[in-house]
Design an enzyme around this catalytic site. Structure first.
Site, PDB file in Angstrom:
ATOM      1  N   HIS A 480       0.837  -1.203   0.000  1.00 58.86           N
ATOM      2  CA  HIS A 480       0.000   0.000   0.000  1.00 58.86           C
ATOM      3  C   HIS A 480       0.876   1.259   0.000  1.00 58.86           C
ATOM      4  O   HIS A 480       0.730   2.134  -0.849  1.00 58.86           O
ATOM      5  CB  HIS A 480      -0.919  -0.017   1.228  1.00 58.86           C
ATOM      6  CG  HIS A 480      -1.814   1.188   1.336  1.00 58.86           C
ATOM      7  ND1 HIS A 480      -3.121   1.169   0.937  1.00 58.86           N
ATOM      8  CD2 HIS A 480      -1.570   2.449   1.774  1.00 58.86           C
ATOM      9  CE1 HIS A 480      -3.653   2.375   1.122  1.00 58.86           C
ATOM     10  NE2 HIS A 480      -2.724   3.164   1.643  1.00 58.86           N
ATOM     11  N   GLU A 481       1.793   1.321   0.954  1.00 57.65           N
ATOM     12  CA  GLU A 481       2.628   2.524   1.057  1.00 57.65           C
ATOM     13  C   GLU A 481       3.536   2.679  -0.159  1.00 57.65           C
ATOM     14  O   GLU A 481       3.825   3.787  -0.592  1.00 57.65           O
ATOM     15  CB  GLU A 481       3.456   2.521   2.351  1.00 57.65           C
ATOM     16  CG  GLU A 481       2.625   2.576   3.629  1.00 57.65           C
ATOM     17  CD  GLU A 481       1.573   3.673   3.634  1.00 57.65           C
ATOM     18  OE1 GLU A 481       1.810   4.736   3.029  1.00 57.65           O
ATOM     19  OE2 GLU A 481       0.503   3.452   4.241  1.00 57.65           O
ATOM     20  N   HIS A 484       1.702   4.525  -2.811  1.00 53.71           N
ATOM     21  CA  HIS A 484       1.826   5.976  -2.596  1.00 53.71           C
ATOM     22  C   HIS A 484       3.219   6.438  -3.016  1.00 53.71           C
ATOM     23  O   HIS A 484       3.385   7.502  -3.617  1.00 53.71           O
ATOM     24  CB  HIS A 484       1.648   6.316  -1.117  1.00 53.71           C
ATOM     25  CG  HIS A 484       0.237   6.294  -0.606  1.00 53.71           C
ATOM     26  ND1 HIS A 484      -0.793   6.983  -1.204  1.00 53.71           N
ATOM     27  CD2 HIS A 484      -0.318   5.668   0.472  1.00 53.71           C
ATOM     28  CE1 HIS A 484      -1.923   6.790  -0.505  1.00 53.71           C
ATOM     29  NE2 HIS A 484      -1.659   5.991   0.513  1.00 53.71           N
TER      30      HIS A 484
END
Ligand SMILES: [Zn+2]
Length: 691
Positions: A480-481, A484
């Site tokens: 997820h990170e 980003h």
């Protein structure tokens, strides 16, 4: 002794690799004087733009504003990163001392009347200038930033507006501190084996550590109200009475009489936000907040939430029936209460999927999972991550990578710098996040500026000499990170304000949530999820279980999330929230919606930090689901192509989503990728809410 500006490293040019901060040499004492000097310099730059005798144009006003304040931004981003990942009592003192001056600085920028007059003039005449699409977008974005911060208000209303914003800043800080105080003020001490019944080794180890940190000696274990402590306790504890006690403490945070009571604070925040919205000509805060979003209107948000609501409730009801049956079969009380749900759901999950954390973890060593990230980035977007072990950052655990184009015309070209900070430690806040030390831009006075992007996680580090093993949820957070992170690293825009993740808040979780899908791909798991001792790839049967278990308990999760999002919208859609009793309001709303008491909500209003600890997610808790619609539909394109690395789609994904920043309107850039607007069905299917 304080350094003079000439010797203060924060103000001097950074003659370092890639312009990274000289971490080793920076001291907490450098920040206050550097901030002061940099804010003065920034204001002088703005005064110079405002005083330009030339008529206002794009270059001398909008581009000049975008390029201003670089010294300040460099210090501000460094400080924010250190305060989050490597803080100290000294840095915390600077943080407290600088909160008010930094807020005043932001206000001084957006209330600069002469500067805004020029920006407004360029905006009014923007169709008469020869501007390309991105320049036009920047004019509109900068203008809107000023308008939404109050720049258009008549001078007699500005003072009041500034006061409202100051009061909001104080109250939201107080709200967060009250929640923290209630969390710190509670601990459930477990002293006997009977009280520990059902808790697995990893929960006991963490509870033992929490006891030690609180100076509780002997063999005592402590359950706290932090999510990483209370949730496993509610999931595994055999002691129904203790589960109930802990659950009650957890769900009444912020709702006790006395010094930390958040009920009057939340009420006052709602009232002040209405003042803010009315100053801008809106009748309620939800309309004001949504004015700068992809959704734009309450109808659009409610349309999505309502589409989900009925099937989610039906799904939760059938899950509840299953849990009751299970409890009955075990000879327990079959009436499932809110403090029972997680416990029986875990029993059912184990029974149905035989998915055991201890069996999974050896297949997810951190090092291999990091390789999986880089491999997916290479196969999708053609970039290589090359570790630079000779370059240090603010802590020995942080790894520094060059990100380079792997093939094609620009092969070898440096794209950005990536810092990976994966381990939990003292002085680092909990959770996982992406941040930046510098945004990408190409049209400013310095030409090509490469992004410096960070990912922080909080994995428990393996013992010395032992590998760090991740849970599947940890691996998911890692992906997820990194999604980003790629959104920041692959940014390819002209202007700083349009760069990377600085997009509308209901679009920002698209690149991150989307990237999680590649972790679930069998070919990615087969290649990278290998047993830490044998190197054997994860067995197909285990992959099947992981994928099957994904939809388990989704009725419960979806009702809790959606009810919280609906509560948020209801609270902020009131035209006159003054004087409401937030507990009564919440109860009436949940009853009207028909939220099953055994399910409940993710956050009750008195501790709903998304809404009241900042304004970032006020009337905005819906954004996760909004982005999920986009993300599920986007990944569906790869499914339909039959290849999760389909090169044509991957190129379009990079061009339209990961590189586009805020240079294109989000709906338009999504349509450019997908060939049409997003549909909600893929998201409903992923959550198991479609037949
Ligand atoms: Zn995120």
């Amino acid at each position: 002794m304080q350094d003079t500006p000439l010797t203060n490293l924060l103000l001097a040019p950074w003659d370092t690799s890639y312009g990274l901060p000289p971490f080793d040499a920076i001291r907490p004492t450098h920040f206050e004087p550097a901030f002061e000097a940099a804010m003065r310099a920034h204001r002088a730059e703005l005064d110079a733009i405002a005083a330009n005798p030339e008529p206002p144009g794009f270059d001398n006003t909008i581009a000049a504003f975008d390029a201003s304040g670089r010294l300040f931004a460099r210090i501000d981003m460094l400080f924010a990163n250190l305060a989050a990942s490597a803080t100290s009592p000294e840095l915390q003192a600077v943080e407290r001392a600088m909160a008010a001056p930094l807020a005043a600085h932001a206000n001084a920028i957006y209330m600069h009347a002469a500067l805004f007059a020029r920006i407004d003039a360029v905006h009014a005449a923007r169709r008469e200038f020869t501007l390309d699409a991105q320049q036009l977008r920047l004019v509109e974005r900068v203008h809107l930033d000023f308008v939404r911060a109050g720049a258009c208000l008549p001078s007699d209303k500005r003072l009041r507006y500034g006061k409202v914003m100051e009061q909001l800043a104080e109250l939201t800080t107080q709200f967060a501190q009250n929640v923290l105080a209630d969390e710190n003020g509670y601990s459930l001490v477990l002293r006997t084996e009977e009280e520990l019944a059902g808790l697995p080794a990893f929960v006991r180890a963490a509870a033992r550590q929490a006891a030690r940190e609180r100076g509780i000696d002997g063999d005592a274990h402590v359950i706290t109200l932090s999510r990483s402590s209370i949730l496993p306790f509610l999931t595994f504890s055999e002691r129904r009475d203790l589960r109930e006690q802990a659950w009650r403490a957890w769900t009444t945070r912020g709702e006790h009489d006395g010094a930390h009571d958040n009920r009057p604070i939340a009420r006052e925040i709602l009232a002040l936000r209405n003042d803010q919205a009315r100053a801008h000509g809106y009748s309620n805060y939800a309309d004001y907040a949504l004015g700068d979003s992809m959704a734009l209107t309450q109808d659009a948000v409610m349309g999505l939430l309502e589409k989900v609501w009925a099937p989610a409730k039906a799904r939760a009801q059938s899950e509840l029936d299953e849990l009751c049956t299970l409890a009955h079969a075990r000879g327990d009380n079959p009436a499932i209460e809110a403090w029972d749900w997680r416990y029986y759901a875990e029993k059912l999950r184990q029974q149905r999927y035989q998915l055991d954390e201890a069996q999974l973890k050896p297949y997810f060593p951190l090092e291999r999972m990091v390789q999986a990230l880089f491999d997916c980035a290479l196969r999708l977007f053609g970039v290589d991550f090359v570790e630079q072990p000779q370059i240090g950052a603010y802590h020995p655990d942080v790894k520094v990578y060059e990100v380079r184009a792997a093939a094609g015309d620009g092969a070898g070209k440096l794209v950005g710098i990536f810092l990976h900070d994966n381990f939990a430690r003292a002085g680092k806040r909990s959770g996982a996040w992406m941040s930046s030390l510098r945004w990408q831009s190409s049209r400013g006075p310095q030409g090509d500026v490469l992004p410096i992007i960070l990912n922080n996680n909080n994995f428990a580090k393996g013992s010395p000499g032992e590998p760090t093993l991740l849970s599947f949820d940890d691996a998911r957070a890692l992906f997820h990170e990194f999604g980003h992170g790629l959104h920041g690293l692959l940014s390819n825009v002209g202007y700083d304000r349009l760069s990377g993740v600085q997009v509308l808040r209901d679009f920002v979780e698209l690149p991150s949530q989307l990237f999680e899908h590649w972790l679930f791909e069998p070919q990615v798991l087969k290649r990278h999820a290998r047993h830490v001792q044998t190197g054997e790839p994860i067995p197909d049967a285990l992959i099947d279980k992981i994928r099957a278990a994904e939809r388990f308990n989704q009725g419960y999760e979806t009702v809790r999330y959606t009810a919280s999002a609906l509560l948020d919208m209801a609270a902020h859609a009131q035209d006159s929230p003054e004087g409401i009793d937030i507990t009564a309001f919440e109860q009436a709303e949940l009853a009207r919606l028909g939220v099953p008491p055994a399910v409940g909500v993710n956050h009750r209003l008195a501790h709903f930090q998304h809404l009241f600890s900042t304004s970032g997610y006020a009337a905005g808790y819906y954004v996760y689901m909004w982005a999920e619609v986009l993300e599920a539909d986007a990944f569906d394109a790869f499914r339909q192509a039959g290849d999760p690395f389909d090169p044509v789609l991957a190129k379009r994904l990079r061009d339209c989503i990961y590189s586009a920043g805020n240079a294109v309107e989000p709906g338009a850039t999504f349509r450019a990728f997908r060939g049409r607007a997003a549909t909600v069905e893929p998201m409903l299917r992923e959550r198991g809410l479609l037949d």
